[in-house]
Motif scaffolding. Structure first.
Motif, PDB file in Angstrom:
ATOM      1  N   UNK A  61      -8.451 -15.843   5.309  1.00 25.69           N
ATOM      2  CA  UNK A  61      -7.923 -15.683   6.612  1.00 25.69           C
ATOM      3  C   UNK A  61      -6.525 -15.594   6.758  1.00 25.69           C
ATOM      4  N   UNK A  62      -5.885 -16.262   5.910  1.00 24.14           N
ATOM      5  CA  UNK A  62      -4.315 -16.098   5.852  1.00 24.14           C
ATOM      6  C   UNK A  62      -3.941 -14.981   5.307  1.00 24.14           C
ATOM      7  N   UNK A  63      -4.691 -14.326   4.294  1.00 22.16           N
ATOM      8  CA  UNK A  63      -4.315 -13.182   3.595  1.00 22.16           C
ATOM      9  C   UNK A  63      -4.329 -11.945   4.837  1.00 22.16           C
ATOM     10  N   UNK A  64      -5.429 -12.233   5.698  1.00 23.42           N
ATOM     11  CA  UNK A  64      -5.497 -11.378   6.745  1.00 23.42           C
ATOM     12  C   UNK A  64      -4.435 -11.236   7.928  1.00 23.42           C
ATOM     13  N   UNK A  65      -3.949 -12.682   8.097  1.00 20.29           N
ATOM     14  CA  UNK A  65      -2.685 -13.019   8.850  1.00 20.29           C
ATOM     15  C   UNK A  65      -1.732 -12.331   8.219  1.00 20.29           C
ATOM     16  N   UNK A  66      -1.365 -12.325   6.892  1.00 24.12           N
ATOM     17  CA  UNK A  66      -0.362 -11.805   6.358  1.00 24.12           C
ATOM     18  C   UNK A  66      -0.120 -10.408   6.157  1.00 24.12           C
ATOM     19  N   UNK A  67      -1.144  -9.794   6.432  1.00 24.37           N
ATOM     20  CA  UNK A  67      -1.441  -8.535   6.631  1.00 24.37           C
ATOM     21  C   UNK A  67      -1.160  -7.859   7.995  1.00 24.37           C
ATOM     22  N   UNK A  68      -1.603  -8.522   8.907  1.00 29.80           N
ATOM     23  CA  UNK A  68      -1.204  -8.452  10.067  1.00 29.80           C
ATOM     24  C   UNK A  68       0.346  -8.572  10.433  1.00 29.80           C
ATOM     25  N   UNK A  69       0.963  -9.630  10.011  1.00 29.12           N
ATOM     26  CA  UNK A  69       2.356  -9.909   9.995  1.00 29.12           C
ATOM     27  C   UNK A  69       3.015  -8.653   9.252  1.00 29.12           C
ATOM     28  N   UNK A  71       2.197  -5.844   9.295  1.00 23.58           N
ATOM     29  CA  UNK A  71       2.057  -4.590   9.970  1.00 23.58           C
ATOM     30  C   UNK A  71       2.741  -4.699  11.406  1.00 23.58           C
ATOM     31  N   UNK A  72       3.096  -5.994  11.876  1.00 22.58           N
ATOM     32  CA  UNK A  72       3.917  -6.100  12.975  1.00 22.58           C
ATOM     33  C   UNK A  72       5.303  -6.007  12.903  1.00 22.58           C
ATOM     34  N   UNK A  73       6.046  -6.145  11.807  1.00 23.63           N
ATOM     35  CA  UNK A  73       7.268  -5.996  11.395  1.00 23.63           C
ATOM     36  C   UNK A  73       7.433  -4.597  10.596  1.00 23.63           C
ATOM     37  N   UNK A  74       6.516  -3.777  10.565  1.00 21.13           N
ATOM     38  CA  UNK A  74       6.468  -2.594   9.623  1.00 21.13           C
ATOM     39  C   UNK A  74       7.405  -1.599  10.251  1.00 21.13           C
ATOM     40  N   UNK A  75       7.609  -1.537  11.389  1.00 20.56           N
ATOM     41  CA  UNK A  75       8.244  -0.533  12.239  1.00 20.56           C
ATOM     42  C   UNK A  75       9.717  -0.597  12.091  1.00 20.56           C
ATOM     43  N   UNK A  76      10.358  -1.848  11.796  1.00 29.49           N
ATOM     44  CA  UNK A  76      11.763  -2.185  11.575  1.00 29.49           C
ATOM     45  C   UNK A  76      12.085  -2.817  10.614  1.00 29.49           C
ATOM     46  N   UNK A  77      11.037  -3.292   9.585  1.00 28.08           N
ATOM     47  CA  UNK A  77      11.430  -3.829   8.155  1.00 28.08           C
ATOM     48  C   UNK A  77      10.211  -3.436   7.216  1.00 28.08           C
ATOM     49  N   UNK A  78      10.710  -3.171   6.080  1.00 29.19           N
ATOM     50  CA  UNK A  78       9.889  -2.921   5.129  1.00 29.19           C
ATOM     51  C   UNK A  78       9.415  -4.408   4.348  1.00 29.19           C
ATOM     52  N   UNK A  79       8.571  -4.935   4.940  1.00 32.33           N
ATOM     53  CA  UNK A  79       7.999  -6.249   4.214  1.00 32.33           C
ATOM     54  C   UNK A  79       6.878  -5.993   3.285  1.00 32.33           C
ATOM     55  N   UNK A  80       7.345  -6.871   2.042  1.00 27.96           N
ATOM     56  CA  UNK A  80       6.334  -6.689   1.073  1.00 27.96           C
ATOM     57  C   UNK A  80       5.017  -7.600   1.346  1.00 27.96           C
ATOM     58  N   UNK A  81       3.888  -7.313   0.891  1.00 33.98           N
ATOM     59  CA  UNK A  81       2.874  -8.292   1.324  1.00 33.98           C
ATOM     60  C   UNK A  81       2.975  -9.670   0.695  1.00 33.98           C
ATOM     61  N   UNK A  82       3.564  -9.845  -0.438  1.00 32.92           N
ATOM     62  CA  UNK A  82       3.630 -11.364  -0.969  1.00 32.92           C
ATOM     63  C   UNK A  82       4.725 -12.010  -0.328  1.00 32.92           C
ATOM     64  N   UNK A  83       5.712 -11.293   0.380  1.00 30.06           N
ATOM     65  CA  UNK A  83       6.658 -11.966   1.248  1.00 30.06           C
ATOM     66  C   UNK A  83       6.006 -12.376   2.618  1.00 30.06           C
TER      67      UNK A  83
END
Length: 297
Positions: A61-69, A71-83
């Protein structure tokens, strides 16, 4: 002086809720005939794999939450999944001791450059609001199923739901104006709600696993409605996570019918795996923060 008093009022309210629920539990259990030894017997009889399995579901469930996060910041910052995973788990550790998960806003904002922190705060709110919206929507459906045989009281629940919905709408409208969310595109909201729904289904499935291995004797419809109403109730009560176990226990013995010892053990295991476990992981990841910390400006 008055402003300082207002700052401490929410915290005082949360402490009063905690104290009130604890007092009710003490009086409730004093006047009951619960078999406390049976709880330990049921715990000892659990299959060896159940706790690791519950932790894996919680982690999923936290991995899904991390994927959501991400995605949420993806339009202004290139966040890696592990970050994203690091940020979510360390933010959970911070929010564990802060009211209304306020520590999450601060913890996540500190990972980003100062110029992006307002946008980060907006996206944290969107993520949390979407998760709350899913919990409330599913909980309302479960509430009607749960109360389907109490038609005389239906109007009370309808009124409560309307009032809750109105308060949520007013709070959302106020925060949307303050945070400048009017410019957020619609597809971002829809996809975020989709991630939140998937996460809800994953972390709530822990209940089915625990009650299944404990042979909780109720129909699947009753169990599902109780789970949704329980999440609805505990999500709408303002509390610090570290103090919410008495509220969870009082809610579960009130909502779930039948075998009280079983549901007491179940809610404790759910609290450990869904709340304490990711918090401990977040604390364990804090020393590694400097290795993968984002560059700030």
């Amino acid at each position: 002086m008055l402003n300082k008093s207002k700052q401490y009022l929410p915290l005082l309210l949360k402490i009063l809720v905690f104290a009130g629920c604890t007092a009710v539990l003490v009086f409730k259990f004093q006047d009951s005939e619960y078999n406390w030894y049976r709880i330990f017997e049921e715990l000892a009889s659990l299959p060896w794999f159940i706790l690791p399995l519950l932790m894996c579901v919680s982690l999923a469930s936290w991995l899904v939450e991390s994927k959501k996060w991400q995605f949420l910041v993806g339009d202004f910052y290139g966040l890696r999944f592990r970050e994203s995973v690091l940020q979510n788990l360390t933010a959970q550790a911070a929010s564990f001791i802060t009211p209304l998960r306020s520590g999450e806003f601060v913890a996540k904002a500190l990972y980003f450059p100062k110029s992006l922190r307002k946008q980060v705060t907006q996206r944290v709110f969107i993520g949390n609001f979407s998760q709350m919206a899913v919990t409330v929507a599913v909980g309302i459906i479960g509430l009607f199923v749960y109360e389907q045989e109490l038609m005389d009281d239906t109007w009370k629940y309808v009124g409560l739901i309307i009032l809750t919905g109105l308060l949520i709408f007013l709070a959302y409208s106020w925060v949307r104006k303050k945070l400048g969310l009017n410019a957020v595109r619609s597809d971002l909201w829809f996809k975020t709600v989709g991630f939140s729904t998937l996460r809800y289904l994953i972390f709530s499935s822990n209940w089915l696993l625990v009650l299944g291995v404990l042979y909780y004797d109720q129909s699947i419809v009753t169990i599902l409605s109780c789970i949704t109403v329980w999440y609805l109730l505990i999500s709408t009560i303002p509390l610090i996570q570290i103090l919410d176990l008495p509220v969870r226990i009082l809610a579960v013995v009130t909502i779930f019918p039948g075998d009280t010892e079983i549901v007491l053990l179940a809610t404790t295991l759910i609290w450990i795996t869904n709340t304490v476990f990711p918090t401990v992981l977040g604390c364990a990841l804090l020393p590694f923060k400097s290795r993968i910390e984002l560059e700030t400006a």
